[in-house]
Scaffold this active site. Structure first.
Site, PDB file in Angstrom:
ATOM      1  N   SER A   8       0.838  -1.198   0.000  1.00 17.52           N
ATOM      2  CA  SER A   8       0.000   0.000   0.000  1.00 17.52           C
ATOM      3  C   SER A   8       0.870   1.244   0.000  1.00 17.52           C
ATOM      4  CB  SER A   8      -0.906   0.007   1.233  1.00 17.52           C
ATOM      5  OG  SER A   8      -1.451   1.300   1.392  1.00 17.52           O
ATOM      6  N   HIS A  33      -1.299  -1.088  -4.256  1.00 18.39           N
ATOM      7  CA  HIS A  33      -2.569  -0.698  -3.633  1.00 18.39           C
ATOM      8  C   HIS A  33      -2.565   0.816  -3.417  1.00 18.39           C
ATOM      9  CE1 HIS A  33      -6.125  -1.497  -1.119  1.00 18.39           C
ATOM     10  NE2 HIS A  33      -5.636  -0.593  -0.276  1.00 18.39           N
ATOM     11  N   ASP A  35      -4.656   3.968  -1.874  1.00 16.25           N
ATOM     12  CA  ASP A  35      -5.712   4.362  -0.935  1.00 16.25           C
ATOM     13  C   ASP A  35      -6.174   5.781  -1.235  1.00 16.25           C
ATOM     14  OD1 ASP A  35      -5.987   2.068   0.880  1.00 16.25           O
ATOM     15  OD2 ASP A  35      -3.857   2.446   1.233  1.00 16.25           O
ATOM     16  N   MET A  37      -8.640   8.697  -0.417  1.00 17.84           N
ATOM     17  CA  MET A  37      -9.464   9.135   0.723  1.00 17.84           C
ATOM     18  C   MET A  37      -9.902  10.578   0.512  1.00 17.84           C
ATOM     19  SD  MET A  37      -7.167   7.705   3.869  1.00 17.84           S
ATOM     20  CE  MET A  37      -6.377   6.093   3.817  1.00 17.84           C
ATOM     21  N   HIS A  66      -8.453   1.586  -3.912  1.00 18.23           N
ATOM     22  CA  HIS A  66      -9.358   1.397  -2.766  1.00 18.23           C
ATOM     23  C   HIS A  66      -9.971   2.762  -2.473  1.00 18.23           C
ATOM     24  CE1 HIS A  66      -9.559   0.460   1.867  1.00 18.23           C
ATOM     25  NE2 HIS A  66     -10.755   0.611   1.323  1.00 18.23           N
ATOM     26  N   MET A  68     -12.001   5.201  -0.522  1.00 16.89           N
ATOM     27  CA  MET A  68     -12.601   5.556   0.776  1.00 16.89           C
ATOM     28  C   MET A  68     -13.164   6.965   0.640  1.00 16.89           C
ATOM     29  SD  MET A  68      -9.559   3.834   2.995  1.00 16.89           S
ATOM     30  CE  MET A  68      -8.535   3.831   1.539  1.00 16.89           C
ATOM     31  N   MET A 137     -11.597  -5.190   5.348  1.00 18.20           N
ATOM     32  CA  MET A 137     -10.778  -4.276   6.154  1.00 18.20           C
ATOM     33  C   MET A 137     -10.501  -4.918   7.522  1.00 18.20           C
ATOM     34  SD  MET A 137     -10.065  -1.721   4.299  1.00 18.20           S
ATOM     35  CE  MET A 137      -9.102  -0.945   5.611  1.00 18.20           C
ATOM     36  N   PHE A 143      -6.088   5.207   7.969  1.00 16.42           N
ATOM     37  CA  PHE A 143      -4.673   5.405   8.303  1.00 16.42           C
ATOM     38  C   PHE A 143      -3.899   4.095   8.189  1.00 16.42           C
ATOM     39  CE2 PHE A 143      -7.281   8.388  10.655  1.00 16.42           C
ATOM     40  CZ  PHE A 143      -6.703   9.602  10.298  1.00 16.42           C
ATOM     41  N   ASP A 173      -6.884  -6.071   4.138  1.00 18.01           N
ATOM     42  CA  ASP A 173      -6.213  -4.768   4.146  1.00 18.01           C
ATOM     43  C   ASP A 173      -6.220  -4.189   5.564  1.00 18.01           C
ATOM     44  OD1 ASP A 173      -5.222  -2.252   3.575  1.00 18.01           O
ATOM     45  OD2 ASP A 173      -6.959  -1.606   2.392  1.00 18.01           O
ATOM     46  N   GLY A 174      -5.014  -4.016   6.113  1.00 20.18           N
ATOM     47  CA  GLY A 174      -4.877  -3.343   7.404  1.00 20.18           C
ATOM     48  C   GLY A 174      -4.123  -4.185   8.418  1.00 20.18           C
TER      49      GLY A 174
HETATM   50  C1  DX5 Z   1      -6.175   1.971   5.552  1.00 24.55           C
HETATM   51  C2  DX5 Z   1      -5.754   1.568   4.175  1.00 24.55           C
HETATM   52  C3  DX5 Z   1      -4.725   0.528   4.110  1.00 24.55           C
HETATM   53  C4  DX5 Z   1      -3.417   0.918   4.756  1.00 24.55           C
HETATM   54  C5  DX5 Z   1      -2.745  -0.331   5.192  1.00 24.55           C
HETATM   55  O1  DX5 Z   1      -7.279   2.793   5.437  1.00 24.55           O
HETATM   56  O2  DX5 Z   1      -6.889   1.076   3.460  1.00 24.55           O
HETATM   57  O3  DX5 Z   1      -4.507   0.131   2.755  1.00 24.55           O
HETATM   58  O4  DX5 Z   1      -2.567   1.613   3.906  1.00 24.55           O
HETATM   59  O5  DX5 Z   1      -1.605   0.028   5.883  1.00 24.55           O
HETATM   60  P1  DX5 Z   1      -1.024  -0.919   7.020  1.00 24.55           P
HETATM   61  O6  DX5 Z   1      -0.580  -2.200   6.326  1.00 24.55           O
HETATM   62  O7  DX5 Z   1       0.103  -0.144   7.579  1.00 24.55           O
HETATM   63  O8  DX5 Z   1      -2.132  -1.190   8.003  1.00 24.55           O
HETATM   64 ZN    ZN Z   2      -6.493   0.202   1.471  1.00 20.61          ZN
END
Ligand code: DX5
Ligand code: ZN
Length: 218
Positions: A8, A33, A35, A37, A66, A68, A137, A143, A173-174
């Site tokens: 990510s 990946h 993210d 947001m 992804h 969000m 998730m 974050f 993911d996470g």
């Molecule tokens: C969180 C994201 C994730 C995040 C994962 O909202 O969707 O993709 O970047 O990071 P780590 O692996 O550090 O939890």
């Molecule tokens: Zn993500």
């Protein structure tokens, strides 16, 4: 289907993203990946389609977006134009999920639905025919660097039982790292998103290899 590792970019050094992408490509990452947001659906802002389009010119592996955001449909045409391979939208934001998934397909991208940790996996039962992947998730989105929610393993197992064989990918993911990669893949996950555990490591090649050693292949 072999297990894929998708670092990510959220945990990369944003001052040198092209170098960071090259580094994880050399390390054998399968997908990147991204993210996206909007500061509304989640309390954080990252980047949008114009940045994705520029990053795409530096990236040879498939882009995994992804979303969000409160209004994912508004971003889909530009993401397709940028060359994104697959898109996950959150079930919590999509009142008209079938329509949104149809839009993704018409634009030529793979369709994914993301589930927040408290959203029941069963809520996707009706949408199974319209999906290529589910993004589970395992932290609250917004974050990187958060602790893995342990109940995510049993959620993956329930989802795999619901989906049947591996035709539909389950992505987690996470907080994914070497302590949970085995359990997640044993439960049926086929793609692991890893932010901190890859980009937070000084040697990304070693970090990806370490994750790969943990996964359970078919
Ligand atoms: C969180 C994201 C994730 C995040 C994962 O909202 O969707 O993709 O970047 O990071 P780590 O692996 O550090 O939890
Ligand atoms: Zn993500």
């Amino acid at each position: 289907m072999t297990v894929r590792i998708a670092p990510s970019l959220l945990s990369a050094d944003f001052s040198k993203l092209a170098d960071e992408i090259a580094d994880i490509e050399r390390g054998g990452a399968d997908m990147l990946h991204l993210d996206i947001m909007d500061g509304h659906f989640v309390p954080n802002l990252t980047f949008g389609p114009p940045v994705v389009a520029r990053l795409a010119t530096h990236c040879r592996i498939p882009l995994d977006a992804h979303l969000m955001v409160d209004d994912p449909d508004a971003l889909l045409p530009q993401l397709a134009e940028a060359g994104v391979a697959r898109v996950a939208v959150h079930v919590e934001t999509c009142v008209h999920l079938h329509r949104t998934l149809s839009n993704i397909r018409e634009l030529g991208m793979e369709r994914g639905v993301a589930l927040n940790p408290a959203s029941p996996v069963e809520s996707l039962a009706g949408a199974v025919p319209w999906l290529e992947f589910v993004l589970v998730m395992s932290v609250n989105p917004g974050f990187g660097g958060q602790g893995f929610i342990p109940e995510s393993v049993s959620r993956v197992a329930r989802l795999r039982a619901m989906l049947g064989d591996d035709a539909i990918d389950i992505t987690v993911d996470g907080g994914v790292d070497t302590s949970n990669a085995h359990a997640l893949t044993a439960a049926g996950a086929k793609t692991l998103v890893a932010g901190t555990s890859v980009f937070g490591a000084s040697d990304r090649n070693l970090a990806i290899a370490a994750l790969r050693r943990c996964v359970l292949e078919d």
